[in-house]
Motif scaffolding. Structure first.
Motif, PDB file in Angstrom:
ATOM      1  N   GLN A 141       0.169   1.195  10.956  1.00 40.04           N
ATOM      2  CA  GLN A 141       1.749   1.508  11.095  1.00 40.04           C
ATOM      3  C   GLN A 141       2.293   2.099   9.711  1.00 40.04           C
ATOM      4  O   GLN A 141       2.189   1.583   8.652  1.00 40.04           O
ATOM      5  N   ASP A 142       3.234   3.039  10.021  1.00 39.90           N
ATOM      6  CA  ASP A 142       3.993   3.645   8.857  1.00 39.90           C
ATOM      7  C   ASP A 142       3.241   4.537   8.034  1.00 39.90           C
ATOM      8  O   ASP A 142       3.714   5.120   7.040  1.00 39.90           O
ATOM      9  N   ARG A 143       1.890   4.741   8.439  1.00 41.98           N
ATOM     10  CA  ARG A 143       1.048   5.608   7.557  1.00 41.98           C
ATOM     11  C   ARG A 143       0.963   6.870   8.372  1.00 41.98           C
ATOM     12  O   ARG A 143       1.012   6.983   9.749  1.00 41.98           O
ATOM     13  N   PRO A 164     -12.284  -0.309  -8.462  1.00 41.53           N
ATOM     14  CA  PRO A 164     -13.274  -0.989  -7.520  1.00 41.53           C
ATOM     15  C   PRO A 164     -12.211  -2.228  -6.559  1.00 41.53           C
ATOM     16  O   PRO A 164     -11.730  -2.912  -7.319  1.00 41.53           O
ATOM     17  N   GLY A 165     -12.452  -1.992  -5.445  1.00 41.76           N
ATOM     18  CA  GLY A 165     -12.008  -3.040  -4.630  1.00 41.76           C
ATOM     19  C   GLY A 165     -10.216  -2.639  -4.563  1.00 41.76           C
ATOM     20  O   GLY A 165      -9.587  -3.723  -3.710  1.00 41.76           O
ATOM     21  N   GLU A 166      -9.759  -1.643  -4.766  1.00 39.27           N
ATOM     22  CA  GLU A 166      -8.289  -1.432  -4.729  1.00 39.27           C
ATOM     23  C   GLU A 166      -7.931  -0.188  -4.026  1.00 39.27           C
ATOM     24  O   GLU A 166      -6.752   0.258  -3.966  1.00 39.27           O
ATOM     25  N   GLY A 167      -8.953   0.552  -3.308  1.00 36.24           N
ATOM     26  CA  GLY A 167      -8.550   1.404  -2.276  1.00 36.24           C
ATOM     27  C   GLY A 167      -7.986   1.125  -0.933  1.00 36.24           C
ATOM     28  O   GLY A 167      -8.831   0.752  -0.103  1.00 36.24           O
ATOM     29  N   ASP A 168      -6.734   1.167  -0.994  1.00 42.78           N
ATOM     30  CA  ASP A 168      -5.891   0.749   0.322  1.00 42.78           C
ATOM     31  C   ASP A 168      -5.554   1.990   1.129  1.00 42.78           C
ATOM     32  O   ASP A 168      -4.924   1.902   1.948  1.00 42.78           O
ATOM     33  N   TRP A 169      -6.247   3.004   0.928  1.00 36.04           N
ATOM     34  CA  TRP A 169      -5.953   4.349   1.628  1.00 36.04           C
ATOM     35  C   TRP A 169      -7.124   4.708   2.751  1.00 36.04           C
ATOM     36  O   TRP A 169      -7.052   5.722   3.285  1.00 36.04           O
TER      37      TRP A 169
END
Length: 569
Positions: free
Chosen positions: A116-118, A296-301
């Protein structure tokens, strides 16, 4: 707005609700010990996977145990940071752009909340392979780096020349092009739903880690899923990758607008013939930060939604022992409820005491459950056994036999209840509408002294049972009395005498006295009865407890008429 609130509430229930209900009742000392044991095992698996390329546990089992560890840590040590895989830190080559990894979502609801919202979202198959970074400088491949810990990895550049799928040159004059992708084992018409993982990823890892090039390198393909500093538009990115020789990304990327579209592609790819092994789908957002910001571990896309495994895991809450009608003891595991297909599974039968002991499973253990034929839950394997093992005491099998518990005692409650429930069946006394719960209520009144005590109950006595109204009591009394018209063969069967159906149908009308006096030869002459069974039937009819029940039935005038016909036998 209401839809967003609904999705958020559902996600909170998924995250918070189950964790609250899964906290084991342990002392702090035991909790610390169990958490440490599981964490050490996960670390050993991490080490084998990331250092040696060995897949010692399936992804589904690993993820399940990692989730269990997370829950335990929240229950007993909420202040501790979440467990993270111990990636190898001895890599010699820096990644120019870090590997972020992708967060794994559990279901469509979580995916809907993330989407949602993406905008500008694309779905790709999640290739089951080995992640790498490729670096091209002025169009020439200068680095091929293993994922390592996401920041540093090993150089596999020497292997690139042996892998035809990796272009050693691309038509680019850019000072540097950094790509991220998956090296995978090529397949022909691989159907994930049918063929499974085929041990593909460990084979690729082994070939890349080997000191000398092997023939398997020629069978390795490359799927580029990341161009950190490429064009902003996904279409332009995919088109340029195809021009350079990385056409799989363009071929296997589809625009999606909602979770239903993702689910459709996920289902389609799970059942379609593909050139690679997959374990789910990945949804990418075209917009992402510049490569220098990746960690590392921070890719929310980008997120992954993996395929549902053929089994699900659960925690054993307790071990239950059930004594059946003939005295056999069945073991049942009571589970933390889990969803498997369209079924909520709370229990799974193990069968005999011997099988339970061979499985060595108790409360607190983590198990995998599947659905066998006709949707019956089945234990597949034990994933993890708690270190501190407290075994429940099962009933003594010597106390329960086909002749035990024909009368009520507290120890006989289960077996007598099983006998009574069996009596209701159409093939026995055909007491319509009388279920196990009905017999349980009647047992709780204390008025059922033996297997046939219900024949003497009055409507008023039946109405004393909890949950049975006077009207219902009158109906039960009437149905109980209808059984008096059943022929003698039905009552012999109701006693638990193990006559095959063919033998029952061939049994002529007789009296109780005649039945008791018949020798083994008589029983052996009936259809389906051999010498061993004939002797067993004869012995049971001579047993004092059986004779006592036969005397009771005679005194009750049962059966009412020896000429009654057993029309539905």
């Amino acid at each position: 707005m209401k839809e967003k609130l609904r999705l958020l509430l559902g996600l909170l229930l998924l995250i918070i609700g189950p964790a609250h209900g899964l906290c084991p009742v342990w002392t702090p000392a035991r909790a610390a010990s169990e958490i440490t044991r599981l964490q050490q095992q996960l670390q050993r698996w991490d080490d084998a996977y990331y250092r040696a390329g060995e897949n010692q546990v399936s992804d589904a089992d690993y993820d399940s145990l990692l989730q269990r560890l997370t829950i335990w840590r929240r229950c007993f040590s909420a202040a501790q940071p979440a467990y993270a895989p111990q990636l190898p830190a001895n890599g010699k080559v820096d990644h120019p752009v870090a590997h972020t990894g992708v967060k794994k979502l559990r279901d469509k609801l979580e995916l809907a909340y993330w989407m949602q919202d993406r905008q500008d979202l694309w779905v790709q198959p999640k290739i089951d392979g080995v992640a790498v970074t490729l670096v091209y400088e002025a169009g020439r491949l200068t680095s091929l780096i293993s994922r390592g810990d996401g920041l540093r990895g090993e150089s596999w550049l020497a292997k690139a020349a042996w892998i035809p799928a990796i272009p050693l040159k691309i038509s680019s004059h850019a000072p540097r092009v950094v790509l991220q992708g998956e090296l995978f084992l090529k397949m022909t018409d691989h159907q994930q739903s049918r063929d499974g993982g085929k041990n593909a990823r460990p084979q690729v890892a082994g070939a890349l880690m080997s000191q000398t090039p092997g023939p398997l390198l020629a069978q390795i393909g490359l799927f580029i899923w990341g161009w950190p500093d490429g064009p902003a538009a996904m279409e332009a990115r995919l088109q340029q990758l195809a021009v350079w020789g990385f056409g799989l990304a363009q071929q296997w990327s589809q625009p999606v607008s909602d979770e239903e579209a993702v689910a459709a592609w996920r289902d389609r790819w799970f059942n379609a013939a593909l050139p690679f092994v997959t374990d789910g789908v990945v949804v990418h957002q075209a917009a992402r930060p510049p490569g220098k910001a990746w960690r590392p571990g921070e890719g929310d896309w980008a997120v992954a939604w993996k395929f549902s495994p053929p089994d699900v895991t659960s925690e054993v809450r307790s071990v239950e022992f059930n004594v059946g009608r003939t005295g056999n003891i069945a073991v049942v595991l009571n589970l933390q409820p889990v969803q498997l297909d369209d079924k909520t599974v709370r229990r799974v039968s193990l069968g005999s005491l011997r099988r339970w002991r061979s499985w060595d499973v108790i409360a607190g253990d983590q198990v995998a459950i599947s659905l066998a034929g006709q949707g019956i839950p089945r234990l597949e394997r034990v994933l993890w056994r708690v270190g501190e093992r407290h075994y429940p005491l099962p009933p003594d099998p010597e106390r329960f036999t086909p002749l035990s518990c024909l009368s009520f005692t507290p120890q006989c409650r289960q077996q007598l209840l099983a006998r009574l429930s069996w009596l209701s069946q159409k093939s026995v006394l055909d007491i319509a509408g009388v279920q196990r719960s009905t017999w349980l209520r009647l047992l709780d009144t204390g008025r059922l002294d033996h297997l046939f005590s219900w024949l003497t109950l009055t409507p008023e006595q039946i109405a004393l049972a909890s949950g049975i109204s006077p009207t219902r009591a009158q109906q039960l009394w009437h149905r109980f009395n209808l059984t008096r018209r059943q022929p003698l063969r039905r009552w012999i069967y109701a006693l638990g005498i193990p006559l095959p159906r063919g033998a029952l149908n061939a049994l002529p009308d007789a009296t109780w006295q005649e039945i008791q006096q018949r020798e083994p030869q008589y029983w052996q002459a009936l259809p389906g009865v051999g010498a061993v069974l004939a002797r067993r039937i004869h012995a049971m009819l001579q047993d004092a407890s059986i004779q006592k029940l036969m005397l009771f039935l005679r005194q009750q005038g049962i059966p009412e008429s020896l000429s009654a016909q057993d029309g539905d036998s």
